[in-house]
Design an enzyme around this catalytic site. Structure first.
Site, short mmCIF file in Angstrom:
data_model
loop_
_atom_site.label_atom_id
_atom_site.label_comp_id
_atom_site.label_asym_id
_atom_site.label_seq_id
_atom_site.Cartn_x
_atom_site.Cartn_y
_atom_site.Cartn_z
N CYS A 198 -18.81 -35.01 -11.16
CA CYS A 198 -20.25 -35.18 -11.42
C CYS A 198 -20.51 -36.32 -12.40
O CYS A 198 -21.66 -36.65 -12.68
CB CYS A 198 -20.84 -33.89 -11.95
SG CYS A 198 -20.08 -32.43 -11.25
N VAL A 226 -28.56 -27.52 -5.63
CA VAL A 226 -27.88 -28.43 -4.71
C VAL A 226 -28.91 -29.50 -4.32
O VAL A 226 -30.02 -29.16 -3.91
CB VAL A 226 -27.41 -27.64 -3.47
CG1 VAL A 226 -26.99 -28.58 -2.36
CG2 VAL A 226 -26.27 -26.71 -3.85
N HIS A 250 -29.67 -32.26 -9.28
CA HIS A 250 -28.32 -32.74 -9.60
C HIS A 250 -27.64 -33.21 -8.33
O HIS A 250 -26.89 -32.47 -7.70
CB HIS A 250 -27.54 -31.60 -10.28
CG HIS A 250 -26.16 -31.99 -10.72
ND1 HIS A 250 -25.79 -33.29 -10.98
CD2 HIS A 250 -25.06 -31.22 -10.95
CE1 HIS A 250 -24.51 -33.31 -11.35
NE2 HIS A 250 -24.05 -32.07 -11.34
#
Lengths: 392, 130
Positions: free
Chosen positions: A85, A209, A336
Site C-alpha cells: 500500500c 475496497v 484506499h
C-alpha cells in the site's frame, strides 16, 4: 542534490468505478496532472508508476510500459515500483531521487489500483502480510491491525469510543471532498455498532475496497517556473523510506510503527523542521488504529495519548493550535486505492498548502507552511514519508 | 503448493526454530541470518516447547475463503517461553480469551486446498488447562 517542486496534481474519484479500467483510471488522472502543471507530453522525461498488484486484481503485470503506452508517452523510461500500500509514495520517492540526482527534469508520477474487478479482493490484499506465517494460519489483514489495537488498548487504556472517534471525524472531513468514496457523516455510536470484522474492529474502522488513480508532476525546482505559476509550486523538502519486519509477530512492540518513526525523524531532519511546525498531515489510516499510532509516531502527541488527543478535537480542521490530520477524509472515508493512496495523500497536502479551490471547504490553517504525509505498506513493513513546504 | 507445504514441515509439524549461538536470540520461523549478529551469528536448530502466553489476539468474523468453515475463530500472537513470538489460531471459547492467558500448541489440520488438493497441517494453540 537538486531541489524538487510539485507543479501539478490530478486524481480520479476513489470508489467503485465499474465503468473504468485500470489503464483508463491512470490515464485520466495523468492527463489532469499534465494539464494542471501546464506541461506538454514532450516535456516529460520519465514516469514512475506505483501499483500494488495489477497481477492479482486485474491479471495484468508489465504495467509500467502499458501505462506509458496508453498515456501516449513512449519511448520515455517508465518504471513500476511496488511496496504494497506504500507503492504510490515509493513511486514519488523514486521520481524525487531521479530529479535530485540530475537524471531527469520533469517526471510524471502515477499511482493506481483497480480492486473491484475481482469478486474477492481479500486474498490479493493478504499478500501484503507474511503469506507463510500469518495468512497461512488464517490471520486476515484486518485481524493483524486488530491485534495491534487490542494490545494498544491493553497497554494504554484506549477506549473503543476513542478509536471510533477517528472514523467519525474522517467521514465528517470527507463530506467536503468531491473525490471521496464516502461523503456521509457517521456517529461514534454507528462506528461501534457496525458489523464486526475482526474484534475490536468493525466495518467502519476499516478503509474500503477502492478503485482510483492519482498523478503528479514533479520537477527540478530551478525549472518549475518555466511551466507553472509561482503560486502553484510547492516544494518537496524530504522524501524518506524505512522498513521493518513484514510479520507483526517479529516486532518487539506492536503499539508503534518503528519504520514510521525512523522515516519521519529522517524527514524532519532532512527538511530542518520539527513536528510542531507541521500545519497539515495525511496519515495512513487503512484501519483506525494505525491513524492513532501514526499520530504518535510522527510526533504530534506523546506515546499512548492519541486516543485522548483525537477525542479532544485537536486534529480537526477547525483547530487553530495543532496539526490538522487527514482533511481529505483519509483512507477511511476518501477511499484506499492501494497504489494510488500515497500520491493522493501528497496531492491533498499540495492543495492544502497552496490553499487550492479543490479543498476550499476543508482548508487547514497554514501558519508555518509545512505538511507531511506518511504512507504505510502492509502492517508497517514499509513506511514512506514526504515533507512539503510552501518555501524552497 | 505441495512443495511449499513440504518445505515447511519441520517448522509447522515439529516446531523447529533457530537459535543464534552468538547472541542467544531464538527465531521462528527459521532464518538463515541472525538480524542482530548478521554474519557473526551462527544459527542452530532449536526445538520449541510450544508453550507461551497470549500477547494479543483478535476474533476473525470476516474470514478468507479457506477459513469460512471455522468462522468466527481466534487468531493470536503468542509469546513463547523461549523468547520469540508466533502467530496462530487459538482454540478456546470466544468469551474466555484474554491477554496473558497461558497456552500451548497442539498438532492440527489448518486448511485444505479444495476437495482433492493438499491438506495443510500445523499448530494451533489451546489453553494449558485444556
Amino acid at each position: 542534490m537538486k531541489d524538487i517542486a510539485i507543479i501539478g496534481y490530478g486524481q480520479t474519484k476513489f470508489g467503485e468505478l465499474w465503468e473504468s479500467s485500470f489503464r483508463e483510471l491512470l490515464v485520466d488522472s495523468g492527463v489532469k496532472a499534465i494539464e494542471n502543471a501546464k506541461v506538454d507530453g514532450d516535456d516529460i522525461d520519465a514516469m514512475y508508476v506505483g501499483t500494488m498488484s495489477g497481477g492479482l486484481f486485474v491479471g495484468q503485470e508489465h504495467t509500467a510500459s502499458l501505462i506509458a503506452d496508453y498515456a501516449g508517452l513512449n519511448p520515455i523510461p517508465c518504471t513500476r515500483v511496488e511496496a504494497a500500500c506504500a507503492s504510490g509514495s515509493l513511486a514519488l520517492r523514486s521520481a524525487c531521487m531521479s530529479i535530485a540526482a540530475g537524471q531527469h527534469d520533469v517526471v510524471l508520477v502515477g499511482g493506481v489500483e483497480k480492486m473491484t474487478d475481482v469478486a474477492d479482493p481479500t486474498g490479493a490484499i493478504a499478500t501484503a502480510s507474511d503469506q507463510e506465517w500469518e495468512a497461512f494460519v488464517g490471520a486476515t489483514f484486518p485481524s493483524l491491525y486488530a491485534m495491534m489495537a487490542k494490545r494498544y488498548m491493553y497497554e494504554y487504556g484506549l477506549t473503543l469510543e476513542q478509536l471510533s472517534t477517528w472514523s467519525s471525524i474522517a467521514h465528517e472531513n470527507a463530506v467536503n471532498n468531491k473525490y471521496a468514496q464516502f461523503r456521509s457523516k457517521v456517529s461514534v455510536e454507528q462506528v461501534m455498532g457496525a458489523s464486526p470484522v475482526a474484534d475490536p474492529l468493525t466495518l467502519l474502522h476499516c478503509s474500503p475496497v477502492s478503485d482510483g488513480a492519482a498523478s503528479m508532476i514533479v520537477c527540478d525546482a530551478d525549472k518549475a517556473t518555466d511551466y507553472a505559476d509561482k503560486d502553484d509550486i510547492i516544494y518537496i523538502k524530504a522524501f524518506t523510506q524505512a522498513s521493518d519486519t513484514i510479520a507483526l509477530h517479529d516486532r518487539p512492540n506492536m503499539t508503534t510503527l518503528e519504520a514510521a518513526k525512523v522515516a519521519s525523524n529522517y524527514a524532519y531532519k532532512m527538511a530542518g523542521v520539527g513536528a510542531d511546525k507541521i500545519d497539515v498531515a495525511e496519515v495512513h489510516d487503512c484501519f483506525a488504529i494505525n491513524g492513532l499510532v501514526l499520530t504518535e509516531d510522527l510526533g504530534f502527541c506523546k506515546k499512548g495519548t492519541a486516543g485522548k488527543f483525537i477525542e479532544e478535537g485537536n486534529t480537526r480542521i477547525d483547530n487553530d493550535k495543532f496539526v490538522t490530520i487527514n482533511p481529505s477524509g483519509g483512507l477511511k472515508a476518501a477511499g484506499h486505492a492501494l497504489g494510488a493512496t500515497g500520491i493522493r495523500q501528497v496531492g491533498e497536502l499540495y492543495w492544502q498548502l497552496k490553499q487550492d479551490k479543490e479543498c476550499k471547504d476543508r482548508q487547514s490553517a497554514i501558519n508555518n507552511g509545512y505538511g507531511i504525509a506518511a504512507n504505510v505498506g502492509g502492517t508497517g513493513g514499509t513506511v514512506c514519508t514526504h515533507l512539503l513546504s510552501v518555501n524552497r | 503448493m505441495v512443495v511449499r507445504t513440504w518445505r515447511h514441515m519441520q517448522e509447522r509439524y515439529n516446531l523447529i526454530g533457530k537459535k543464534c549461538k552468538t547472541c542467544g536470540n531464538v527465531y521462528f520461523p527459521s532464518r538463515k541470518v541472525c538480524p542482530e549478529c548478521r554474519r557473526k551469528g551462527e544459527m542452530e536448530d532449536i526445538q520449541l516447547s510450544g508453550k507461551g502466553t497470549v500477547y494479543t489476539y483478535s476474533i476473525v468474523r470476516a474470514p478468507p475463503k479457506d477459513f469460512e468453515k471455522n468462522s468466527p475463530y481466534i487468531v493470536g500472537i503468542i509469546d513463547l517461553e523461549e523468547g520469540t513470538k508466533i502467530t496462530g489460531q487459538i482454540d478456546c471459547d470466544l468469551d474466555k480469551i484474554e491477554i496473558g492467558m497461558p497456552v500451548q500448541t497442539e498438532f492440527r489440520k489448518i486448511k485444505e486446498d479444495g476437495k482433492s488438493g493438499v491438506i495443510s497441517y500445523g499448530y494451533k494453540f489451546v489453553p494449558t488447562s485444556h
